[in-house]
Design a protein around this motif. Structure first.
Motif, PDB file in Angstrom:
ATOM      1  N   ASP A 361       0.929  -1.321   0.157  1.00 20.38           N
ATOM      2  CA  ASP A 361      -0.011   0.038   0.039  1.00 20.38           C
ATOM      3  C   ASP A 361       0.736   1.199   0.046  1.00 20.38           C
ATOM      4  OD1 ASP A 361      -2.339  -1.458   0.002  1.00 20.38           O
ATOM      5  OD2 ASP A 361      -2.502  -1.408   2.286  1.00 20.38           O
ATOM      6  N   HIS A 362       1.905   1.123   0.888  1.00 16.59           N
ATOM      7  CA  HIS A 362       2.838   2.295   0.699  1.00 16.59           C
ATOM      8  C   HIS A 362       3.574   2.647  -0.577  1.00 16.59           C
ATOM      9  CE1 HIS A 362       3.425   2.110   5.544  1.00 16.59           C
ATOM     10  NE2 HIS A 362       2.219   2.713   5.081  1.00 16.59           N
ATOM     11  N   ARG A 363       3.884   1.401  -1.109  1.00 18.01           N
ATOM     12  CA  ARG A 363       4.548   1.661  -2.432  1.00 18.01           C
ATOM     13  C   ARG A 363       3.860   2.054  -3.420  1.00 18.01           C
ATOM     14  NH1 ARG A 363       6.249  -3.967  -1.454  1.00 18.01           N
ATOM     15  NH2 ARG A 363       4.765  -4.634  -3.048  1.00 18.01           N
ATOM     16  N   ASP A 364       2.413   1.751  -3.508  1.00 10.44           N
ATOM     17  CA  ASP A 364       1.490   2.441  -4.232  1.00 10.44           C
ATOM     18  C   ASP A 364       1.132   3.896  -4.013  1.00 10.44           C
ATOM     19  OD1 ASP A 364       1.064  -0.128  -5.363  1.00 10.44           O
ATOM     20  OD2 ASP A 364      -0.902  -0.595  -4.330  1.00 10.44           O
ATOM     21  N   ILE A 365       1.226   4.287  -2.968  1.00  9.76           N
ATOM     22  CA  ILE A 365       1.093   5.663  -2.560  1.00  9.76           C
ATOM     23  C   ILE A 365       2.255   6.737  -3.002  1.00  9.76           C
ATOM     24  CG2 ILE A 365       1.173   7.447  -0.599  1.00  9.76           C
ATOM     25  CD1 ILE A 365      -0.242   5.407   1.076  1.00  9.76           C
ATOM     26  N   VAL A 366       3.279   6.102  -2.940  1.00  5.25           N
ATOM     27  CA  VAL A 366       4.472   6.952  -3.363  1.00  5.25           C
ATOM     28  C   VAL A 366       4.663   6.832  -4.868  1.00  5.25           C
ATOM     29  CG1 VAL A 366       7.071   7.073  -3.303  1.00  5.25           C
ATOM     30  CG2 VAL A 366       5.770   6.144  -1.228  1.00  5.25           C
ATOM     31  N   GLN A 367       4.437   5.646  -5.416  1.00  2.00           N
ATOM     32  CA  GLN A 367       4.483   5.569  -6.895  1.00  2.00           C
ATOM     33  C   GLN A 367       3.451   6.311  -7.759  1.00  2.00           C
ATOM     34  OE1 GLN A 367       4.376   1.475  -8.627  1.00  2.00           O
ATOM     35  NE2 GLN A 367       5.553   2.112 -10.393  1.00  2.00           N
ATOM     36  N   GLY A 368       2.256   6.388  -6.985  1.00  3.10           N
ATOM     37  CA  GLY A 368       1.141   7.151  -7.735  1.00  3.10           C
ATOM     38  C   GLY A 368       1.703   8.708  -7.389  1.00  3.10           C
ATOM     39  N   PHE A 369       1.947   8.869  -6.522  1.00  2.00           N
ATOM     40  CA  PHE A 369       2.161  10.481  -6.082  1.00  2.00           C
ATOM     41  C   PHE A 369       3.540  10.947  -6.992  1.00  2.00           C
ATOM     42  CE2 PHE A 369       4.579  13.994  -4.118  1.00  2.00           C
ATOM     43  CZ  PHE A 369       3.444  14.868  -3.641  1.00  2.00           C
ATOM     44  N   TRP A 370       4.415  10.025  -7.280  1.00  2.00           N
ATOM     45  CA  TRP A 370       5.551  10.412  -8.156  1.00  2.00           C
ATOM     46  C   TRP A 370       5.383  10.177  -9.489  1.00  2.00           C
ATOM     47  CZ3 TRP A 370      10.026   7.865  -4.837  1.00  2.00           C
ATOM     48  CH2 TRP A 370      10.363   8.680  -3.980  1.00  2.00           C
ATOM     49  N   ALA A 371       4.456   9.103  -9.831  1.00  3.01           N
ATOM     50  CA  ALA A 371       4.296   8.769 -10.983  1.00  3.01           C
ATOM     51  C   ALA A 371       5.371   7.958 -11.652  1.00  3.01           C
ATOM     52  CB  ALA A 371       3.774   9.747 -12.031  1.00  3.01           C
ATOM     53  N   SER A 372       6.021   7.471 -10.606  1.00  2.00           N
ATOM     54  CA  SER A 372       7.460   6.633 -11.057  1.00  2.00           C
ATOM     55  C   SER A 372       7.238   5.598 -11.979  1.00  2.00           C
ATOM     56  CB  SER A 372       7.952   6.284  -9.572  1.00  2.00           C
ATOM     57  OG  SER A 372       7.349   5.016  -9.231  1.00  2.00           O
ATOM     58  N   PRO A 373       8.174   5.342 -12.854  1.00  2.00           N
ATOM     59  CA  PRO A 373       8.114   4.476 -13.821  1.00  2.00           C
ATOM     60  C   PRO A 373       8.697   2.953 -13.255  1.00  2.00           C
ATOM     61  CG  PRO A 373      10.017   5.794 -14.353  1.00  2.00           C
ATOM     62  CD  PRO A 373       9.349   6.293 -13.219  1.00  2.00           C
ATOM     63  N   ALA A 374       9.783   2.958 -12.112  1.00  2.00           N
ATOM     64  CA  ALA A 374      10.211   1.750 -11.641  1.00  2.00           C
ATOM     65  C   ALA A 374      10.317   1.764  -9.998  1.00  2.00           C
ATOM     66  CB  ALA A 374      11.647   1.668 -12.364  1.00  2.00           C
ATOM     67  N   MET A 375       9.114   1.579  -9.582  1.00  4.32           N
ATOM     68  CA  MET A 375       9.112   1.637  -8.022  1.00  4.32           C
ATOM     69  C   MET A 375       9.710   0.254  -7.371  1.00  4.32           C
ATOM     70  SD  MET A 375       8.122   3.798  -5.902  1.00  4.32           S
ATOM     71  CE  MET A 375       8.311   3.842  -4.159  1.00  4.32           C
ATOM     72  N   VAL A 376      10.589   0.549  -6.692  1.00  2.55           N
ATOM     73  CA  VAL A 376      11.221  -0.548  -5.788  1.00  2.55           C
ATOM     74  C   VAL A 376      10.427  -1.222  -5.029  1.00  2.55           C
ATOM     75  CG1 VAL A 376      13.413   0.672  -5.551  1.00  2.55           C
ATOM     76  CG2 VAL A 376      11.867   0.907  -3.953  1.00  2.55           C
ATOM     77  N   ASP A 377      10.559  -2.599  -4.940  1.00  2.07           N
ATOM     78  CA  ASP A 377       9.663  -3.409  -4.398  1.00  2.07           C
ATOM     79  C   ASP A 377      10.457  -4.192  -2.970  1.00  2.07           C
ATOM     80  OD1 ASP A 377      11.092  -5.200  -5.594  1.00  2.07           O
ATOM     81  OD2 ASP A 377       9.227  -5.997  -6.794  1.00  2.07           O
ATOM     82  N   LYS A 378      11.544  -3.855  -2.952  1.00  2.00           N
ATOM     83  CA  LYS A 378      12.485  -4.549  -1.984  1.00  2.00           C
ATOM     84  C   LYS A 378      13.395  -3.600  -1.292  1.00  2.00           C
ATOM     85  CE  LYS A 378      15.658  -6.717  -4.959  1.00  2.00           C
ATOM     86  NZ  LYS A 378      15.487  -6.073  -6.049  1.00  2.00           N
TER      87      LYS A 378
END
Length: 893
Positions: A361-378
């Protein structure tokens, strides 16, 4: 654009760049380039107080030794060429080897906006969490302990709690030297309220233990036993808060079950403490509601650091002494923006705004806010593992910002090998010469303190502004801007198109409030939307500052933890068995700081005032150990571990326990021949936090058979090649050098080489084996050198004071000490007013029997206050012999 420099002669409110206290500073630049420094009386961290380092900031802002222009493979180049190369190298490495083949290693010296930009680039765009910070070396175990207990990395209390406490327990913290202004606040509170008690838990006697009502000088790394025993005692004494435990916590039964086997007797056996002292400490805690436990590197820098943190927190959860005035566990950070780095996810295992990489959920919040293309997952590699991956070739490109890992990481020799081996190394720094920068393929000139514009967060969660009051020299650039320029060249210009630090801060503040309805502790969304003018004028403020709802000063008085259950968690901890001491390495080596220096001295080393207290590297060793190993006071000593050896001065003192050594961390290859102590340190880390155990390596010592010792001063830099031992320091009029070698020398020839002239006058006593030389130009002293078969017995303060002065004859300097009409001040105790130990002792004999009286007579201790406990130590026996260990060390002047 960066903030414009302030007009000359107008005081600018900014924040000190040293420790985590976060003191407010008034900096007033003058037309001649100098800067007047004063404490900001309106800043709630220090109310105008500054320590010796902060007071000397004006002496450190010169352009000498600055990195002023980009360089590529040793040649000056343009920013465009340098940034193109960095972007291309990182992009091509990621394309060929994947995102985890690149890394950033950053620093608590960065501003929050710099930190944010770097983490956004790596974790949201490059797609790797291989970005860690030197804050891993100072507070990662506190972060891990907080997250285990509270669900988030939350410091529950404030500095005011330290003053309001009836009992302050300082664990592994020499506040008097490392956080002097906080210590002054505590000392003032105790003076106003003498019933307040202070307990210090520390294997060494320090300037802080002098102020303690009780000093628990426990064996290294036995804190878990001490605090587990305390928890068991609190249960037995019925000193717990059953309502708080029942309503707001979980896990108490397991933690108590793990603690119950610890009795006063077994704690005494494990810690080496006297049972009566343990019992007295336990009774004080059980009977004192307003108790604060403050802890620092002695807790964190350990292979069991996280368990130590949780052992402390357990006692506060059990008593409900948390979140109320004068109560709580309190982690005090080492660096000016260690907390800001924690907030933006500067550690390899965290996301921005206290969100978790492992939480989808946190990763989704940050990726959505940044509109990031390659969000880390580990999580990425933590500092020690990161440099091991560089050494093994897994990391192909590394960017180091505002830190010096060749000196500060454990097993520093292997770290330097990694820096030499990495195919592509970028270093952003302020100075032109560090032990890390010398290996860089690309050197990028960064803005320094006084030129930077942004925010920092101190140990009590207070966000303050660092403001520019000097123009950027040469082609230096702000770190956030350098990062944004590289990101743009990697194809992400729109995501990093900030027009200044205010825009970076605004984005960060907005992210903190995204999908955060008090589900996360960190929320500064109430500061979002500030104009550049409002950001520029922002007053110090403690987080959280939510956009809706009331801000708060403290956390957890009525629960509200950030765990899934919203309950605070007890953690069952166990005291780890002590490692067996190797026969060849019978000592436990502890490392740390001295009062007037900071990290690897790239800033404080510029100040003559700061070098006047302790001017060379040393090892503290107990008198019994020194005698057993044939080590005389002030002689030179090799300190060795399986990883290397260093050569330092011996300080023989019973302030360390038998079988232990202490060596400061500050000296590097730039300031000494061979004193990089972290070369000796075992790269063992805490299994939970990844923080290195910088305070408990195994070592041995042996005397160094010096054929001669020497001391030199010069108005010009002193040449040091081919000397086995040297330590350089700044003087008001030039430079000082302590030196020695195992091979005999021709004193005159060596003096000529050191001072760079053959025009010397002097005296040579072949029978005594001494020699003294001076270089005068038109009667002005431009250099002097002294030689002896034992540590040189000259007054450093006197000799240094004559440098650059016109002398009636060479005899004035060749004597090496003042005449009868000019008493030798002795080793400098008060750096602010250059007051020596002999002067303090003489004033005491004349009737100045208190620290306050010494201040009235000599001014010593009346400015920053950092020396007050050293003055008290001298006064304790009314003679300078009470401070004999300091006399073994040569100040620069």
């Amino acid at each position: 654009m960066d903030a414009a420099p302030a007009a000359a002669c107008r005081a600018v409110k900014t924040t000190c760049p040293y420790c985590g206290v976060g003191c407010g500073v008034l900096a007033t630049p003058a037309p001649d380039g100098s800067v007047d420094i004063a404490g900001d009386t309106t800043h709630p961290a220090n109310f105008g107080r500054l320590c010796s380092k902060g007071s000397a900031l004006g002496e450190t802002v010169s352009f000498e030794d600055r990195l002023l222009y980009p360089e590529v493979y040793g040649k000056r180049t343009t920013w465009g060429v340098a940034l193109d190369l960095v972007a291309r190298a990182f992009s091509e490495t990621v394309a060929e080897f994947g995102p985890d083949s690149v890394a950033l290693y950053v620093s608590g010296q960065l501003l929050t906006e710099d930190y944010y930009a770097a983490n956004k680039l790596m974790k949201g765009y490059v797609g790797t969490a291989n970005i860690d910070t030197n804050s891993r070396l100072c507070m990662a175990s506190s972060v891990a302990g907080h997250r285990r207990a509270f669900g988030t990395d939350t410091v529950p209390g404030t500095y005011e709690d330290l003053e309001a406490a009836d009992l302050l327990v300082a664990v592994g913290s020499n506040m008097a030297w490392c956080h002097p202004v906080v210590f002054q606040r505590i000392a003032a509170a105790k003076a106003a309220r003498p019933s307040m008690k202070i307990v210090v838990v520390d294997p060494r006697e320090t300037a802080t233990t002098v102020a303690a009502d009780l000093h628990l000088k426990l064996k290294p790394d036995t804190d878990v036993a001490l605090f587990a025993g305390l928890l068991a005692h609190l249960e037995a004494a019925r000193a717990g808060n059953a309502a708080y435990v029942g309503d707001f916590t979980e896990g108490a039964d397991a933690a108590l079950a793990a603690a119950r086997p610890w009795t006063v007797a077994s704690v005494a056996e494990a810690t080496g403490l006297v049972e009566a002292d343990i019992a007295a400490f336990y009774a004080m805690v059980a009977g004192t509601d307003r108790t604060v436990t403050l802890y620092s590197q002695g807790v964190n820098q350990s292979a069991s650091g996280t368990d130590k943190v949780n052992a402390i927190i357990n006692t506060h959860l059990y008593t409900g002494r948390i979140g109320r005035e004068g109560t709580g566990p309190f982690s005090i950070t080492g660096q000016p923006n260690a907390m800001g780095g924690r907030e933006v996810g500067g550690l390899a295992n965290m996301l921005a705004c206290h969100m978790e990489i492992e939480n989808p959920d946190h990763r989704d919040i940050v990726q959505g806010f940044w509109a990031s293309p390659a969000m880390v997952d580990k999580p990425g590699l933590k500092a020690v593992d990161l440099f091991e991956a560089i050494h093994s070739g897994r990391i192909k490109a590394l960017w180091v910002m505002a830190t010096n890992p060749a000196d500060s990481l454990p097993d520093a020799g292997r770290v330097e090998e990694a820096l030499r081996k990495v195919p592509f190394l970028v270093v952003s720094d302020v100075v032109a010469n560090t032990d890390t920068l010398r290996h860089a393929h690309v050197k990028l000139p960064a803005a320094a303190w006084g030129e930077k514009d942004g925010t920092v967060t101190n140990s009590e969660r207070r966000i303050s502004r660092q403001r520019a009051f000097l123009p950027l020299p040469g082609e230096a650039m702000a770190d956030w801007k350098i990062i944004a320029e590289v990101a743009a060249r990697m194809g992400w210009a729109d995501a990093f198109a900030w027009d200044g630090p205010a825009a970076v801060f605004d984005e960060y503040a907005r992210l903190s409030g995204t999908a955060n309805d008090d589900t996360r502790d960190f929320d500064i969304s109430g500061l979002a939307g500030l104009s550049a003018v409002a950001y520029g004028a922002m007053a110090p403020v403690q987080w959280p500052v939510p956009a809706s709802g009331a801000p708060r000063t403290r956390f957890f008085a009525n629960g509200g933890f950030y765990t899934p259950s919203r309950r605070g968690r007890f953690v069952a901890v166990e005291q780890k068995a002590a490692a067996e001491t190797p026969r060849r390495y019978p000592f436990r080596l502890n490392t740390g700081r001295v009062r007037d220096q900071w990290h690897t001295m790239t800033r404080t080393g510029r100040s003559q005032r700061l070098s006047s207290h302790i001017g060379e590297p040393f090892v503290e060793i107990h008198p019994a150990d020194a005698a057993a190993h044939g080590i005389e006071p002030a002689s030179l000593v090799r300190v060795m571990s399986p990883r290397g050896r260093i050569l330092v001065r011996a300080l023989v003192t019973d302030r360390v326990a038998e079988g232990t050594l202490f060596v400061p961390m500050h000296w590097t290859d730039q300031t000494s021949a061979n004193a990089r102590v972290d070369r000796l340190v075992d790269p063992v880390v805490d299994a939970v936090s990844g923080q290195p155990a910088l305070k408990s390596s195994f070592a041995r010592v042996e005397p160094f058979a010096a054929a001669f010792y020497g001391y030199a001063v010069s108005t010009r830099p002193i040449r040091t090649e081919r000397l086995a031992y040297w330590a350089a320091a700044r003087l008001a009029a030039g430079h000082a050098l302590e030196f020695a070698d195992a091979d005999p020398c021709d004193p005159r020839a060596l003096a000529e080489r050191l001072l760079g002239t053959k025009d010397l006058v002097g005296a040579l006593d072949r029978t005594a084996g001494t020699a003294r030389f001076a270089a005068l130009v038109d009667g002005e002293l431009v250099g002097a050198a002294f030689f002896a078969p034992r540590p040189v017995a000259v007054s450093r303060a006197y000799v240094a004071g004559l440098l650059g002065e016109r002398l009636p004859s060479s005899a004035a300097i060749l004597a090496g000490r003042p005449g009868a009409d000019q008493p030798d001040p002795g080793p400098i105790i008060c750096s602010c007013f250059k007051v020596g130990a002999n002067q303090i002792a003489a004033a005491a004999v004349d009737g100045a029997g208190t620290v306050a009286a010494i201040g009235d007579v000599l001014q010593a201790g009346t400015n920053c206050g950092s020396c007050r406990n050293e003055i008290a130590r001298i006064l304790s026996s009314m003679s300078v012999e009470a401070d004999e260990p300091e006399r073994q060390l040569a100040p620069a002047g």
